[in-house]
Design a protein around this motif. Sequence first.
Motif, PDB file in Angstrom:
ATOM      1  N   ASP A 173       9.141  -3.967  -3.078  1.00  0.00           N
ATOM      2  CA  ASP A 173       8.330  -2.769  -4.467  1.00  0.00           C
ATOM      3  C   ASP A 173       7.388  -2.726  -4.909  1.00  0.00           C
ATOM      4  O   ASP A 173       6.096  -1.712  -4.820  1.00  0.00           O
ATOM      5  N   LEU A 174       6.842  -3.799  -4.907  1.00  0.00           N
ATOM      6  CA  LEU A 174       4.624  -4.069  -5.485  1.00  0.00           C
ATOM      7  C   LEU A 174       4.111  -3.981  -4.159  1.00  0.00           C
ATOM      8  O   LEU A 174       3.008  -3.439  -3.827  1.00  0.00           O
ATOM      9  N   CYS A 175       4.804  -4.215  -3.077  1.00  0.00           N
ATOM     10  CA  CYS A 175       4.030  -4.578  -1.466  1.00  0.00           C
ATOM     11  C   CYS A 175       4.297  -2.810  -1.083  1.00  0.00           C
ATOM     12  O   CYS A 175       2.741  -2.230  -0.805  1.00  0.00           O
ATOM     13  N   ASP A 176       5.098  -2.460  -1.282  1.00  0.00           N
ATOM     14  CA  ASP A 176       4.650  -0.712  -0.827  1.00  0.00           C
ATOM     15  C   ASP A 176       4.342   0.419  -1.893  1.00  0.00           C
ATOM     16  O   ASP A 176       3.366   1.332  -1.026  1.00  0.00           O
ATOM     17  N   LEU A 177       4.307  -0.042  -3.089  1.00  0.00           N
ATOM     18  CA  LEU A 177       3.233   0.878  -3.740  1.00  0.00           C
ATOM     19  C   LEU A 177       1.654   0.219  -3.657  1.00  0.00           C
ATOM     20  O   LEU A 177       0.915   1.786  -3.797  1.00  0.00           O
ATOM     21  N   LEU A 178       1.430  -1.596  -3.208  1.00  0.00           N
ATOM     22  CA  LEU A 178      -0.084  -1.361  -3.543  1.00  0.00           C
ATOM     23  C   LEU A 178      -0.470  -1.280  -2.025  1.00  0.00           C
ATOM     24  O   LEU A 178      -1.851  -1.441  -1.345  1.00  0.00           O
ATOM     25  N   PRO A 180       0.860   0.470   1.131  1.00  0.00           N
ATOM     26  CA  PRO A 180       1.876   1.833   1.776  1.00  0.00           C
ATOM     27  C   PRO A 180       1.833   0.937   3.193  1.00  0.00           C
ATOM     28  O   PRO A 180       2.806   1.668   4.150  1.00  0.00           O
ATOM     29  N   GLY A 181       0.662   0.851   3.549  1.00  0.00           N
ATOM     30  CA  GLY A 181       0.034   1.207   4.867  1.00  0.00           C
ATOM     31  C   GLY A 181       1.162   0.226   5.559  1.00  0.00           C
ATOM     32  O   GLY A 181       0.866  -0.079   6.346  1.00  0.00           O
ATOM     33  N   LEU A 186      -0.446  -7.714   2.262  1.00  0.00           N
ATOM     34  CA  LEU A 186      -0.117  -8.412   0.718  1.00  0.00           C
ATOM     35  C   LEU A 186       1.541  -8.211   0.915  1.00  0.00           C
ATOM     36  O   LEU A 186       2.174  -7.589   2.373  1.00  0.00           O
ATOM     37  N   GLY A 187       2.399  -9.159   1.639  1.00  0.00           N
ATOM     38  CA  GLY A 187       3.187  -9.908   1.856  1.00  0.00           C
ATOM     39  C   GLY A 187       3.960 -10.608   0.505  1.00  0.00           C
ATOM     40  O   GLY A 187       3.971 -10.354  -0.782  1.00  0.00           O
ATOM     41  N   VAL A 188       5.361 -11.606   1.137  1.00  0.00           N
ATOM     42  CA  VAL A 188       5.949 -12.224   0.268  1.00  0.00           C
ATOM     43  C   VAL A 188       6.042 -13.681   0.964  1.00  0.00           C
ATOM     44  O   VAL A 188       5.750 -13.209   2.171  1.00  0.00           O
ATOM     45  N   ALA A 189       5.844 -14.576   0.313  1.00  0.00           N
ATOM     46  CA  ALA A 189       6.445 -15.891   0.721  1.00  0.00           C
ATOM     47  C   ALA A 189       7.664 -16.075   0.450  1.00  0.00           C
ATOM     48  O   ALA A 189       8.510 -16.034  -1.500  1.00  0.00           O
ATOM     49  N   LEU A 190       8.640 -16.462   1.806  1.00  0.00           N
ATOM     50  CA  LEU A 190      10.055 -16.238   1.112  1.00  0.00           C
ATOM     51  C   LEU A 190      10.294 -18.081   0.494  1.00  0.00           C
ATOM     52  O   LEU A 190      10.240 -18.417   1.167  1.00  0.00           O
ATOM     53  N   GLU A 211       5.895  -7.921   8.651  1.00  0.00           N
ATOM     54  CA  GLU A 211       4.439  -7.677   8.359  1.00  0.00           C
ATOM     55  C   GLU A 211       4.712  -7.523   7.081  1.00  0.00           C
ATOM     56  O   GLU A 211       3.044  -8.045   6.753  1.00  0.00           O
ATOM     57  N   ARG A 212       5.370  -8.302   6.223  1.00  0.00           N
ATOM     58  CA  ARG A 212       5.502  -8.705   5.089  1.00  0.00           C
ATOM     59  C   ARG A 212       6.273 -10.314   4.639  1.00  0.00           C
ATOM     60  O   ARG A 212       5.379  -9.979   3.962  1.00  0.00           O
TER      61      ARG A 212
END
Length: 288
Positions: A173-178, A180-181, A186-190, A211-212
């Motif tokens: 959600d934070l990635c999509d907000l900040l 959006p393209g 910006l992504g995640v470390a799983l 991408e994330r």
Amino acid sequence: MRDFSQDHRWLSINTATVRAQWKLDRIIEECARREIRAISPWRDQVAEAGLDAVARLLRETGIALSGYCRGGMFPATTREGRQTALDDNRRAVDEARALDAACLVLVVGGLPGGLQGRPEHKDIAAARDDVRDGIAATLEYARSVGMPLAIEPLHPMYAGDRACVNTMAQALDLCDLLDPGRSGALGVALDVYHVWWDPELEAQIRRAGHERLLAFHVCDWLLPTRDLLNDRGMMGDGVIDIPRIRGWVEEAGFAGYSEVEIFSAENWWKRDGGEVLDTCIQRHRSAV
């Protein structure tokens, strides 16, 4: 899925795994000796060894950085406290850039003062607002120097002190907000230790896409777990179905390193460092 059974070319070692045994320069040398191609060091280890010295040793050994630990810890109760966090994160971005890290991992922080055992309030929504604003400000600078930021959601047991972002959905959600393209900035470390229990995990990994998905961390969840911070298991010793999760991650397009990150005060940190690394290699082939 990639076949890991024949070699360990996609193994990375988070240096916390053997930090009790060795200093960072020794960790790099021991990894190079075993043809481990990547590590993810911690900032305090780099500071102790010297940023320039570490960069030089990485060049000499040819070892890459699957990530850099860590930025984050954004929440504060004062303007000065928030600015201090932003300044520190800017330094972390610069260090990660100097070491040519694949990403800077963000452990975003919990309640202000929580890490010291003295939370200054109980408003977790306010802490999450600080996290959002802190990532937004840091992202602007990180994007300008080409350093991707990877939000690491932590298990809910850490919401009060280490991270109030606790699920893949929250992180995305934070990635999509900040972002959006879906620019890759910006992504995640799983980390399977933190998210293996989530019934939405497979769907959120698909949502993330290549991408994330910036980093993939592995270890295992022991039963019983004797310490919530420092009793992680070696892959294959616990209850996480790591190959299944890796399958989801790779199906979504991730093709990077599997980074072993084990905090183990009563087991692996008490063993010879060489034994730990050799076991990581074996389990990467059989249990990841």
